[in-house]
Write a protein that holds these residues in place. Structure first.
Motif, mmCIF file in Angstrom:
data_model
loop_
_atom_site.group_PDB
_atom_site.id
_atom_site.type_symbol
_atom_site.label_atom_id
_atom_site.label_comp_id
_atom_site.label_asym_id
_atom_site.label_seq_id
_atom_site.Cartn_x
_atom_site.Cartn_y
_atom_site.Cartn_z
ATOM 1 N N ASP A 47 0.834 -1.205 0.000
ATOM 2 C CA ASP A 47 0.000 0.000 0.000
ATOM 3 C C ASP A 47 0.869 1.256 0.000
ATOM 4 O O ASP A 47 0.483 2.301 -0.541
ATOM 5 N N ASP A 48 2.050 1.165 0.612
ATOM 6 C CA ASP A 48 2.978 2.307 0.604
ATOM 7 C C ASP A 48 3.663 2.470 -0.751
ATOM 8 O O ASP A 48 4.226 3.536 -1.035
ATOM 9 N N GLU A 49 3.648 1.427 -1.559
ATOM 10 C CA GLU A 49 4.299 1.460 -2.860
ATOM 11 C C GLU A 49 3.388 1.991 -3.963
ATOM 12 O O GLU A 49 3.835 2.235 -5.083
ATOM 13 N N VAL A 50 2.113 2.151 -3.677
ATOM 14 C CA VAL A 50 1.138 2.517 -4.706
ATOM 15 C C VAL A 50 1.450 3.885 -5.289
ATOM 16 O O VAL A 50 1.774 4.840 -4.570
ATOM 17 N N GLN A 51 1.367 3.991 -6.618
ATOM 18 C CA GLN A 51 1.528 5.264 -7.311
ATOM 19 C C GLN A 51 0.597 5.298 -8.511
ATOM 20 O O GLN A 51 0.181 4.264 -9.033
ATOM 21 N N THR A 52 0.280 6.501 -8.941
ATOM 22 C CA THR A 52 -0.662 6.692 -10.039
ATOM 23 C C THR A 52 0.083 6.926 -11.340
ATOM 24 O O THR A 52 1.086 7.657 -11.371
ATOM 25 N N ALA A 53 -0.386 6.305 -12.408
ATOM 26 C CA ALA A 53 0.236 6.505 -13.721
ATOM 27 C C ALA A 53 0.238 7.989 -14.081
ATOM 28 O O ALA A 53 -0.701 8.728 -13.775
ATOM 29 N N LEU A 54 1.315 8.430 -14.723
ATOM 30 C CA LEU A 54 1.460 9.843 -15.083
ATOM 31 C C LEU A 54 0.519 10.220 -16.222
ATOM 32 O O LEU A 54 0.280 9.436 -17.144
ATOM 33 N N SER A 55 0.038 11.430 -16.164
ATOM 34 C CA SER A 55 -0.793 11.968 -17.243
ATOM 35 C C SER A 55 0.000 12.975 -18.054
ATOM 36 O O SER A 55 1.103 13.385 -17.668
ATOM 37 N N CYS A 56 -0.544 13.373 -19.179
ATOM 38 C CA CYS A 56 0.065 14.421 -19.999
ATOM 39 C C CYS A 56 0.242 15.695 -19.178
ATOM 40 O O CYS A 56 1.294 16.343 -19.229
ATOM 41 N N ARG A 57 -0.748 16.024 -18.386
ATOM 42 C CA ARG A 57 -0.686 17.237 -17.563
ATOM 43 C C ARG A 57 0.439 17.140 -16.535
ATOM 44 O O ARG A 57 1.166 18.123 -16.318
ATOM 45 N N ASP A 58 0.592 15.986 -15.900
ATOM 46 C CA ASP A 58 1.672 15.808 -14.914
ATOM 47 C C ASP A 58 3.033 16.099 -15.529
ATOM 48 O O ASP A 58 3.886 16.746 -14.909
ATOM 49 N N VAL A 59 3.247 15.636 -16.759
ATOM 50 C CA VAL A 59 4.549 15.787 -17.410
ATOM 51 C C VAL A 59 4.811 17.238 -17.773
ATOM 52 O O VAL A 59 5.868 17.806 -17.449
ATOM 53 N N LEU A 60 3.858 17.881 -18.442
ATOM 54 C CA LEU A 60 4.095 19.251 -18.921
ATOM 55 C C LEU A 60 4.119 20.254 -17.782
ATOM 56 O O LEU A 60 4.867 21.245 -17.849
ATOM 57 N N GLU A 61 3.346 20.033 -16.746
ATOM 58 C CA GLU A 61 3.373 20.969 -15.625
ATOM 59 C C GLU A 61 4.672 20.889 -14.844
ATOM 60 O O GLU A 61 5.021 21.824 -14.115
#
Length: 365
Positions: A228-242
């Protein structure tokens, strides 16, 4: 992706696993350029076949234990006629010294190693663990390839929509790479590792005795993790450009809701290249995935490798191939197979580098 869009830059992968990981993470299919050992040539003078090199190994701990047991077993019967040279007993051996041997026992500690390809280019007959025995050597410390023990960020990838949006944003359609999307690429907002990996009932920490106050009880030899501590969300286009200075004003336009139009090649690996590698090495939960990714390693793909599933089997195959009937002819046949395969690997690699130099040189003018 910005790097791949540069006209004077071409990228490749040296391992099939890496190529599949990159395709899953960003939707770009990199060409394969092998670690072909073009700087090494086989020796024309070899020691007697009965001298066998045990290539150096420092980890995992199982490798050292295995070698000790194997050397004890080799003191009996016909196997005692073999001269085992343990490389761990030397400060170092030069490649010229190594090339004098006809055969080598290799216990690899990761999914892809330079030494494997160097030994192969020397035409040393290699004895390596077979699957699934091999998994205990190459997977527990596969951190260099985003495997067990790596920081979780190495496993991050773009979600399915973000891949297409950033391909279009960077103009990768014109960069010469094959673009597409892995069948197992994450959905927007999807949590990784996926729930079926996190909730596997056979994970070793579920035994409840990995940590005990006042006592030393080690039934978690590959580590204890809270997924549960390892969980992460896949990156979005917005995450990358911001995250890129100067790109924020373009986010609204470049990362509009919905996918960019056009045909999308759905392909790539049938299994997620990272889901099974969160947390500790665990064959009870991940054996199917380990088997799948093993098929992308040199230990499955290199022709002429000799495999063993135990110390007893290794002693038998060594004695048979090095001392048995018609052993010299059989060794020559194995080397001929290795040589033909190596020539093809070198040809593919040199061809790509030649084309890459021509393209990038022309783009500099």
């Amino acid at each position: 992706l910005a790097m791949l869009a540069r006209p004077n830059t071409l990228a490749s992968a040296s391992a099939r696993i890496t190529a599949e990981q990159v395709f899953w993470q960003v939707g770009v299919r990199l060409p394969l350029t092998h670690f072909a050992g073009v700087h090494i040539t086989p020796s024309s003078q070899r020691d007697v076949a009965s001298r066998v090199l045990l290539f150096r190994t420092k980890f995992p701990y199982l490798a050292n234990t295995f070698l000790q047991l194997f050397k004890l077993m080799m003191r009996r019967g016909e196997s005692a006629l073999l001269d085992l040279v343990d490389m761990n007993h030397f400060a170092s051996l030069t490649w010229a010294e190594i090339a004098n041997f006809q055969s080598v026992v290799l216990l690899p500690h990761n999914v892809h190693l330079l030494r494997t390809n160097d030994l192969y280019s020397m035409e040393l007959i290699m004895f390596v663990p077979s699957a699934p025995f091999l998994f205990q050597f190459i997977y527990p410390l596969s951190n260099l390839w985003g495997g067990h023990g790596a920081i979780k960020e190495l496993r991050l990838g773009l979600d399915r929509e973000g891949q297409r949006q950033l391909h279009h944003y960077y103009g990768l359609e014109k960069a010469g790479y094959r673009l597409g999307r892995a069948r197992t690429a994450p959905l927007p907002g999807e949590k990784l590792p996926r729930e079926r990996q996190r909730l596997c009932s056979h994970r070793m920490p579920a035994l409840g005795s990995c940590h005990m106050d006042g006592q030393t009880v080690d039934v978690c030899p590959f580590g204890s993790f809270d997924l549960d501590d390892e969980v992460q969300t896949a990156l979005s286009c917005r995450d990358v450009l911001e995250s890129e200075p100067g790109q924020q004003p373009l986010v609204q336009f470049s990362c509009a809701n919905g996918e960019v139009g056009g045909v999308v090649e759905e392909g790539g690996p049938a299994m997620d290249p990272f889901d099974a590698f969160y947390g500790e090495y665990n064959p009870w939960c991940n054996l199917e995935s380990y088997r799948f990714w093993y098929e992308h390693t040199d230990y499955a793909l290199l022709r002429g490798l000799q495999r063993f599933g135990s110390a007893a089997e290794l002693s038998l195959v060594l004695a048979d191939l090095l001392l048995g009937e018609a052993s010299a002819e059989r060794r020559h046949g194995i080397i001929a197979e290795m040589r033909a395969h190596q020539r093809a690997r070198v040809s593919e690699t040199i061809h790509w580098w030649t084309q890459a130099l021509l393209v990038t040189s022309n783009n500099r003018e």
